[in-house]
Enzyme design. Structure first.
Site, PDB file in Angstrom:
ATOM      1  N   ASP A 123       0.817  -1.201   0.000  1.00 17.72           N
ATOM      2  CA  ASP A 123       0.000   0.000   0.000  1.00 17.72           C
ATOM      3  C   ASP A 123       0.858   1.261   0.000  1.00 17.72           C
ATOM      4  O   ASP A 123       2.081   1.216   0.145  1.00 17.72           O
ATOM      5  CB  ASP A 123      -0.916   0.008   1.229  1.00 17.72           C
ATOM      6  N   TYR A 194       7.791 -10.022   6.335  1.00 17.44           N
ATOM      7  CA  TYR A 194       7.554  -8.609   6.638  1.00 17.44           C
ATOM      8  C   TYR A 194       8.275  -8.210   7.915  1.00 17.44           C
ATOM      9  O   TYR A 194       8.464  -9.020   8.829  1.00 17.44           O
ATOM     10  CB  TYR A 194       6.053  -8.339   6.828  1.00 17.44           C
TER      11      TYR A 194
END
Length: 438
Positions: A123, A194
């Site tokens: 994003d 991540y």
């Protein structure tokens, strides 16, 4: 001429009447918005509207599939994926497609035309260190030469060519010239890694360390993601292989939420971090993780704000050994690419030092919180003030995904019926000789 209702139907008038400050937009962004209002694609239409000189005949060119591995700093971009609507910032993919098109490696900016695939969509604000895309590109080799890997040494220097055209905060650093048959950057990926960076100030790290491993295993993560009926998602089950709180090496006082899994849902990592930060501040107990993972007892997601975007990094994308990425080999061009990024790094480092000067002057001590107020850590360094923390299980909830999906389908059906009715009325009016008015 089309009548006025069609403008409303296509949202053109609403866009024109929005409160967006176009004075801050660049010329390319303004052109993109005009193309959008004319019913054309945003980023893609912007470049395809330009005439091409010395075009390559891709019908006769040798084409090969490759995979590219690259890093980017996400805070100057509208996310990874190319957008069909005008955006305030460009996307990373658009910049890469633009560079590929500029050096005539692909026939157009339409990702479909080059069999484009991406590993993990990030994003706005989110960075990546080892993002991967797969695509078909023009080759220097003949079809016969392409048969033998020994000829790859004569191939185009894809890494350095693209790095010369890309912004300095997007760097290609690996190429796989021979992905396995059927390779897809998304579906061939075996795992994603991540990292979410945060400061330990005011946090109970032991409670966070106790809670983090509760995410491990195969679970339904509907309470830890953004639920959107427009996506028509029905499967919220994901596998987390490792979930832990680790110190950030070389940065005292900073830690990372280190997360590894096969795949993740929309905003899943930032939602997980939001819950961990609540636990670290003592607002929730560590067992809230296991409670929210129990969708039989808690089938609806409590309303809460997800963590900030900037600290999140897609750190790695894992593939089988037959996806072999190689670095660039031209030393002079590598040096130039490194110098480009060194300028970016130096710029941000200087800004850190100077902002630290200012911090020591304007806020020499810890923040004093007004009595009766609570400061909620959201990962952005500022936080949000609230009078009192409402326990997650006592909060209003989002409707179940199944309910949201059904509502969206009904809404879309009504819109489609209304649009069909308007189009029929317009057609009848024009066929009867009526002049539409605006």
């Amino acid at each position: 001429m089309r009548p006025f209702p069609s403008l409303l139907k296509n949202h053109h008038l609403r866009l024109l009447m929005s409160d967006t400050d176009y004075r801050k937009w660049s010329k390319p962004q303004l052109i993109s918005r005009i193309l959008q209002l004319e019913g054309k694609s945003g980023e893609l239409a912007l470049m395809e509207s330009k005439p091409r000189k010395n075009e390559v005949d891709f019908s006769t060119a040798t084409i090969r599939q490759i995979a590219l591995k690259f890093s980017y700093l996400g805070w100057n971009y509208q996310g990874l994926a190319v957008q069909r609507e005008a955006t305030d910032l460009p996307t990373i993919e658009f910049k890469i497609l633009e560079a590929l098109r500029q050096c005539r490696m692909i026939p157009s900016l339409n990702p479909i035309d080059c069999a484009f695939s991406r590993c993990g969509r990030t994003d706005k604000g989110v960075s990546a260190m080892n993002q991967v895309i797969g695509l078909n590109v023009r080759s220097r080799l003949t079809p016969e030469e392409l048969e033998s890997p020994e000829n790859d040494i004569k191939e185009l220097d894809y890494i350095n060519i693209l790095n010369q055209l890309l912004p300095s905060d997007i760097r290609i650093h690996g190429v796989c010239l021979r992905p396995p048959k059927g390779f897809d950057a998304r579906f061939s990926c075996r795992g994603r890694h991540y990292k979410y960076v945060f400061q330990d100030e005011g946090l109970d790290l032991e409670s966070m360390k106790k809670a983090a491993p509760m995410f491990e295993g195969v679970h339904d993560f509907r309470n830890f993601c953004k639920v959107d009926g427009a996506k028509q998602m029905t499967n919220y089950t994901r596998a987390v292989r490792s979930s832990q709180i680790l110190p950030l090496e070389g940065h005292p006082g900073y830690y990372v939420f280190d997360l590894k899994g096969t795949a993740f849902l929309w905003h899943q990592v930032r939602c997980m971090v939001a819950i961990l930060l609540m636990i670290g501040q003592g607002f929730e107990s560590p067992d809230i993780v296991s409670k929210l993972l129990d969708i039989q007892s808690h089938p609806q997601k409590p309303v809460y704000v997800m963590a900030h975007d900037i600290p999140l990094v897609l750190y790695d994308c894992i593939y089988d050994d037959d996806v072999n990425f190689q670095p660039a080999t031209n030393a002079n061009k590598i040096l130039k690419s490194h110098q480009e990024f060194r300028g970016v790094y130096y710029d941000y480092h200087l800004k850190y030092i100077i902002s630290n000067f200012m911090r020591n002057i304007v806020m020499p001590g810890p923040i004093q919180i007004t009595a009766g107020k609570q400061l909620h850590n959201t990962g952005d360094g500022k936080g949000k003030f609230a009078n009192k923390h409402v326990k997650l299980l006592n909060r209003p909830t989002v409707e179940e995904p199944e309910v949201l999906n059904e509502k969206w389908r009904k809404k879309r059906k009504l819109i489609a019926e209304q649009e069909s009715k308007e189009e029929l009325q317009e057609t009848n009016g024009i066929s009867n000789g009526d002049v539409p008015s605006i």
